[in-house]
Write a protein that holds these residues in place. Structure first.
Motif, short mmCIF file in Angstrom:
data_model
loop_
_atom_site.label_atom_id
_atom_site.label_comp_id
_atom_site.label_asym_id
_atom_site.label_seq_id
_atom_site.Cartn_x
_atom_site.Cartn_y
_atom_site.Cartn_z
N LEU A 171 0.82 -1.14 -0.05
CA LEU A 171 0.12 -0.08 0.12
C LEU A 171 0.72 1.22 -0.03
CD1 LEU A 171 -2.80 -1.10 2.60
CD2 LEU A 171 -2.66 -1.48 0.11
N HIS A 172 0.61 2.33 -0.77
CA HIS A 172 1.32 3.48 -1.10
C HIS A 172 0.91 4.37 0.24
CE1 HIS A 172 3.69 6.42 -2.99
NE2 HIS A 172 2.90 7.21 -3.07
N CYS A 173 0.00 4.30 0.69
CA CYS A 173 -0.34 5.31 1.90
C CYS A 173 0.56 5.02 2.93
CB CYS A 173 -1.75 5.01 2.22
SG CYS A 173 -2.37 3.25 2.68
N ARG A 179 -0.02 0.72 7.67
CA ARG A 179 -0.62 1.23 6.74
C ARG A 179 -2.27 1.08 6.72
NH1 ARG A 179 3.60 2.30 2.75
NH2 ARG A 179 5.43 1.78 3.41
N CYS A 204 -7.48 5.87 4.09
CA CYS A 204 -7.51 5.48 2.61
C CYS A 204 -7.06 4.10 2.39
CB CYS A 204 -6.60 6.50 1.81
SG CYS A 204 -7.10 8.17 2.00
N SER A 205 -6.80 3.19 3.15
CA SER A 205 -6.17 1.86 2.77
C SER A 205 -6.99 1.21 2.03
CB SER A 205 -5.58 1.25 4.23
OG SER A 205 -6.78 1.28 5.00
N LYS A 240 -9.57 2.02 -0.31
CA LYS A 240 -9.09 2.52 -1.45
C LYS A 240 -7.91 2.00 -2.38
CE LYS A 240 -7.72 6.61 -2.36
NZ LYS A 240 -7.74 8.10 -2.35
N HIS A 241 -6.77 1.99 -1.53
CA HIS A 241 -5.31 1.55 -2.04
C HIS A 241 -5.46 -0.18 -2.36
CE1 HIS A 241 -2.83 4.94 -1.61
NE2 HIS A 241 -3.97 5.41 -0.95
N THR A 242 -6.28 -0.68 -1.30
CA THR A 242 -6.35 -2.08 -1.64
C THR A 242 -7.06 -2.58 -2.63
OG1 THR A 242 -6.19 -2.52 0.86
CG2 THR A 242 -6.90 -4.30 -0.59
N TYR A 285 0.32 4.28 -8.08
CA TYR A 285 0.16 5.76 -7.76
C TYR A 285 0.49 6.69 -8.88
CZ TYR A 285 4.89 5.02 -6.61
OH TYR A 285 6.00 4.57 -6.70
N CYS A 334 -2.96 10.87 0.65
CA CYS A 334 -2.52 9.22 0.83
C CYS A 334 -1.38 9.04 -0.17
CB CYS A 334 -3.73 8.42 0.69
SG CYS A 334 -4.47 8.81 -1.00
N LEU A 342 -2.00 9.41 -3.69
CA LEU A 342 -2.43 9.23 -5.05
C LEU A 342 -2.84 10.60 -5.87
CD1 LEU A 342 -4.68 6.20 -4.49
CD2 LEU A 342 -2.37 6.17 -5.04
#
Length: 334
Positions: free
Chosen positions: A104-106, A129, A134-135, A137-139, A156, A188, A190
């Motif tokens: 995850l980028h967050c 993370r 926002c995790s 959304k990232h997933t 991202y 986050c 993105l």
């Protein structure tokens, strides 16, 4: 900007604070019916964009591909505040999709919900993370990339296929040229996008009333995303936050974002509402939204009462003594 006073706060009968901003109410043709301040103010959607950022995943039925439960798929559009049931669902999503939390980028952080944060501190747990709001959304985006065979490590990047499809989706909902949409970077990490305020309201109206969407695949994805938001309102924020309170009303689809932006779609009335609080305050959202609904003659008084209960217009001090009041002072101009 043409912001106007939206909310005034009085203490001991003296005006102490003013929250400025703008409001737009649009019909099913995207026409501004009512406004307060400048309905064309260019506004970053921030987390209010999440339902639209989830559309590419919903179009591929990612929830079905990975066997996600409804409460898990709802997190695609969530700004969850890290309560235990959110984290349980996120850990389940990672297991089912085979995604590592480190992917995850967050950033790693603690939950936004103060009680949830305190519990993690008491347990001496490190930042994670999936505690980030926002995790979900990232997933969902990584799961989409995995399914499509896209690079999962750079999801991202603004030039990544998933990000390009997201901006195309937003342009389609708002009915604006894709090249007219300014880009920025969200909290986050993105890409995030800005639209005229009234176009945000129009996009939320389409989310609430997907029959307004011509493309069948997008229409179906929007209907299913909005349905999940209403079926699992506490997954979208938490047990005491304005998004979850509004989504308990099956007539509404709603989502807020950082720095005071909010979007709402009304199904029966076929109206879209958007607002921006110029100082970024979220505390005054319930006062403003309840006042808009009252001015529009909204007939679900229970929803309005829930908003006033969430953040009362009566201001109390630290000991619970009444010391002032909060007033919505704007008018909706036709």
């Amino acid at each position: 900007m043409r912001f106007i006073p939206l909310v005034e706060e009085y203490r001991g009968g003296v005006l102490e604070n003013v929250n400025y901003g703008a409001v737009a109410v649009v019909d099913e043709k995207g026409k501004v019916l009512y406004s307060a301040g400048n309905p064309e103010h260019l506004t970053f959607l921030r987390s209010a964009a999440k339902p639209f950022q989830a559309i590419p995943a919903m179009k591929r039925r990612i929830e079905t591909v990975y066997g996600l439960e409804g409460r898990e798929a709802a997190l695609f559009a969530a700004s969850h505040r890290g309560e235990a049931f959110h984290i349980d669902a996120l850990e389940s999503m990672l297991r089912k999709t085979g995604i590592s939390e480190d992917a995850l980028h967050c950033c790693a952080t603690y939950p936004l919900n103060e009680d949830a944060k305190a519990l993690r501190h008491q347990a001496h747990e490190p930042k994670r993370r999936i505690f980030h709001n926002c995790s979900g959304k990232h997933t969902g985006l990584i799961a989409l990339c995995k399914h499509m065979g896209w690079d999962e490590r750079t999801y991202y990047d603004p030039e990544h296929p998933v990000q390009k499809e997201i901006v195309q989706t937003l342009a389609y909902f708002a009915e604006v040229p894709e090249e007219s949409i300014p880009h920025g970077v969200d909290g986050c990490g993105l890409p995030i996008f800005a639209l005229p305020l009234y176009k945000i309201g129009y996009s939320f109206l389409k989310l609430a009333c997907p029959d307004l969407i011509e493309d069948e695949e997008t229409r179906d994805a929007a209907a299913r995303m909005a349905k999940l938001m209403n079926e699992y309102p506490d997954m979208i924020a938490d047990t005491r936050f304005v998004c979850s309170e509004l989504l308990k009303d099956p007539n509404l689809t709603a989502k807020g974002g950082a720095k005071g932006v909010y979007g709402i779609g009304l199904r029966k009335e076929r109206l879209g509402i958007s607002l921006k609080v110029s100082d970024g305050s979220e505390l005054v959202w319930p006062c403003i939204i309840a006042s808009i609904l009252e001015r529009l003659g909204y007939d679900n008084l229970e929803t309005i009462e829930r908003l006033y209960k969430l953040v009362p217009n009566t201001i109390v001090n630290d000991g619970g003594t009444e010391v002032g009041e909060r007033r919505a002072v704007f008018e909706l101009q036709a």
